[in-house]
Design a protein around this motif. Sequence first.
Motif, PDB file in Angstrom:
ATOM      1  N   ARG A  50       0.803  -1.237   0.000  1.00  0.00           N
ATOM      2  CA  ARG A  50       0.000   0.000   0.000  1.00  0.00           C
ATOM      3  C   ARG A  50       0.832   1.282   0.000  1.00  0.00           C
ATOM      4  O   ARG A  50       0.277   2.376   0.044  1.00  0.00           O
ATOM      5  N   LYS A  51       2.162   1.194  -0.048  1.00  0.00           N
ATOM      6  CA  LYS A  51       3.013   2.387  -0.047  1.00  0.00           C
ATOM      7  C   LYS A  51       3.261   2.864  -1.484  1.00  0.00           C
ATOM      8  O   LYS A  51       3.548   2.069  -2.366  1.00  0.00           O
ATOM      9  N   ILE A  52       3.137   4.176  -1.680  1.00  0.00           N
ATOM     10  CA  ILE A  52       3.406   4.803  -2.973  1.00  0.00           C
ATOM     11  C   ILE A  52       4.427   5.913  -2.748  1.00  0.00           C
ATOM     12  O   ILE A  52       4.299   6.716  -1.829  1.00  0.00           O
ATOM     13  N   THR A  53       5.443   5.955  -3.602  1.00  0.00           N
ATOM     14  CA  THR A  53       6.494   6.972  -3.516  1.00  0.00           C
ATOM     15  C   THR A  53       6.399   7.910  -4.713  1.00  0.00           C
ATOM     16  O   THR A  53       6.249   7.458  -5.853  1.00  0.00           O
ATOM     17  N   VAL A  54       6.491   9.207  -4.440  1.00  0.00           N
ATOM     18  CA  VAL A  54       6.487  10.241  -5.477  1.00  0.00           C
ATOM     19  C   VAL A  54       7.854  10.917  -5.463  1.00  0.00           C
ATOM     20  O   VAL A  54       8.269  11.461  -4.440  1.00  0.00           O
ATOM     21  N   GLU A  55       8.546  10.860  -6.598  1.00  0.00           N
ATOM     22  CA  GLU A  55       9.823  11.561  -6.751  1.00  0.00           C
ATOM     23  C   GLU A  55       9.621  12.664  -7.778  1.00  0.00           C
ATOM     24  O   GLU A  55       8.974  12.439  -8.812  1.00  0.00           O
ATOM     25  N   TYR A  56      10.144  13.848  -7.489  1.00  0.00           N
ATOM     26  CA  TYR A  56       9.959  14.952  -8.434  1.00  0.00           C
ATOM     27  C   TYR A  56      11.194  15.833  -8.478  1.00  0.00           C
ATOM     28  O   TYR A  56      11.943  15.941  -7.512  1.00  0.00           O
ATOM     29  N   THR A  57      11.404  16.440  -9.635  1.00  0.00           N
ATOM     30  CA  THR A  57      12.442  17.442  -9.828  1.00  0.00           C
ATOM     31  C   THR A  57      11.808  18.640 -10.516  1.00  0.00           C
ATOM     32  O   THR A  57      11.195  18.494 -11.578  1.00  0.00           O
TER      33      THR A  57
END
Length: 142
Positions: A50-57
Amino acid sequence: MKKRITSLLLVLLLVVSVMPVASANEVQMTPYASDYLSGCAITIVPAGNRKITVEYTIYGTREMTEIGATKVQIQKYDTTKGAWVNYTSLAGSSTSDDVSHSASVSFYGTAGVEYRAVIYAYAERGAGSGSSTYDSSGVVCK
């Protein structure tokens, strides 16, 4: 007669080829969404359990006094409404004196539900600033 028509066509072609043509260079165009932000790259990954990771630049148009995100809004797709609705809001972060800012945040969702991230980006330079929002694609929580 044939020689005359050929000569006339060549002269006409020469005149047309040297005529001024309107181009985009004559119009004031900005290649970026603003004078401060040039874009944002977003990766959203269902990590499992159930874990979601958001990476952004977030990318500035040049070195900024401050660049970052005021918040990362997580939305889920509501199948009954057929629309994205707000799920939770995560704190943003920023960097000083840089041309870009990278960060990642994580959250827990419901398995089988589709989520996306909306990045609220901003950049400041001197007395000016700019802001924009960027949406990720959706992913299904596992």
